[in-house]
Design an enzyme around this catalytic site. Structure first.
Site, mmCIF file in Angstrom:
data_model
loop_
_atom_site.group_PDB
_atom_site.id
_atom_site.type_symbol
_atom_site.label_atom_id
_atom_site.label_comp_id
_atom_site.label_asym_id
_atom_site.label_seq_id
_atom_site.Cartn_x
_atom_site.Cartn_y
_atom_site.Cartn_z
ATOM 1 N N TYR A 132 -16.234 21.638 -10.632
ATOM 2 C CA TYR A 132 -15.786 20.290 -10.261
ATOM 3 C C TYR A 132 -15.065 20.389 -8.927
ATOM 4 C CZ TYR A 132 -13.464 15.693 -10.877
ATOM 5 O OH TYR A 132 -13.005 14.409 -10.728
ATOM 6 N N LYS A 160 -20.074 19.108 -10.098
ATOM 7 C CA LYS A 160 -19.700 17.698 -9.973
ATOM 8 C C LYS A 160 -19.073 17.549 -8.591
ATOM 9 C CE LYS A 160 -16.631 14.136 -11.851
ATOM 10 N NZ LYS A 160 -15.575 13.810 -12.847
#
Length: 292
Positions: A132, A160
């Site tokens: 992330y 992400k």
């Protein structure tokens, strides 16, 4: 694996405690509306103010409520590698489908430190791991070359991306191992990221409009860019209200869920309730979309 619309779930509270009844209802609402996965205990889930025990209990609860009907990718990131390993192992033991780990925050590691952090977690678990990258919260950007290195680790399967740079996304897709997945980490970038090769979104707006986000990602996965543009334009005012207001995520989206009757309008400090004028603007937008 994990393509499409994955919902970054809010964590409902009531009287200072996690509201498991509201959490169960939220999971059911998402599944009934066809989401492609659930992501508890991320930024939207107020993970920063959950105790470690609560963090694990929320993950266990979501897995239990989902009953195998949709993947559960548990948020297990930390600025401590040892703590990230502990949370990831707990998620694995609970039956999670994968783990999402934000880059270590506050201590601003070097690119080598970021690489070694993820490599150590990957070594400690069999779960598929999603990186992330959200520099606005962590104070460090994971560079494309670092992500490319990480993509060569067997169970580091995607990222992400919330850097805000489409150029960076293109570079990641070009340099990472074949099959490495890129997801939008900011709802306003779903269209451009998927247009250049992303495979889905870990979305905030799908807490209140899951079917619309599923339709958008389905169209883009099918290569129907015209339909994707149309759907993206249609939901842009809602996305702006939920994620681009003057109040930090998850305040607007959790307020929206509360206005829809899905949870109490309750946050843990230092997050506070929405400014009344902003709340009224949000409520008007929800009415326009016939959500309240």
């Amino acid at each position: 694996m994990f393509n499409g619309a994955l919902t970054a779930l809010v964590t409902p509270f009531r009287d200072g405690e996690v509201d498991e009844h509201a959490l169960r209802e939220a999971v059911e609402f998402q599944i009934q509306n066809g989401v492609d996965g659930l992501v508890p205990c991320g930024s939207t889930g107020e993970s920063a103010t959950l105790t470690h025990d609560e963090h694990i209990e929320v993950i266990k609860a979501v897995i239990g409520f989902a009953r195998g009907r949709t993947p559960v990718i548990a948020g297990t990131g930390s600025n401590s590698t040892a703590e990230a390993i502990r949370l990831t192992r707990a998620a694995e033991d609970a039956g999670a489908t994968g783990a999402l780990l934000l880059s270590p925050y506050y201590n601003k590691p070097t690119q080598e430190g970021i690489y070694e952090h993820y490599a150590a977690v990957a070594e400690a678990t069999k779960l598929p791991i999603l990186i992330y990258n959200i520099p606005g919260r962590t104070a460090s950007n994971i560079l494309p070359e670092t992500i490319a290195r990480l993509s060569r680790i067997r169970n580091v399967v995607g990222v992400k991306e919330a850097s805000g740079s489409i150029a960076q996304v293109i570079e990641i897709i070009a340099s990472a191992e074949p099959g490495f997945r890129v997801y939008s980490g900011d709802d306003v970038t779903i269209l451009p990221i998927m247009a250049v090769g992303g495979v889905g979104a870990i979305a905030v707006s799908s807490n209140v409009a899951p079917r619309r986000l599923v339709q958008l990602t389905d169209a883009l996965l099918a290569g129907d860019l015209a339909r994707g543009r149309q759907l993206s334009t249609e939901i842009l005012p809602l996305v702006r209200a939920l994620t681009m207001s003057f109040e930090v995520n998850p305040i607007p989206v959790k307020t929206a869920v509360a206005l829809m009757g899905g949870c109490a309008e309750e946050f843990r400090l230092p997050l506070t309730r929405m400014n009344p004028a902003n709340r009224e603007r949000l409520q008007r937008t929800l009415r326009e979309y016939q959500l309240v």
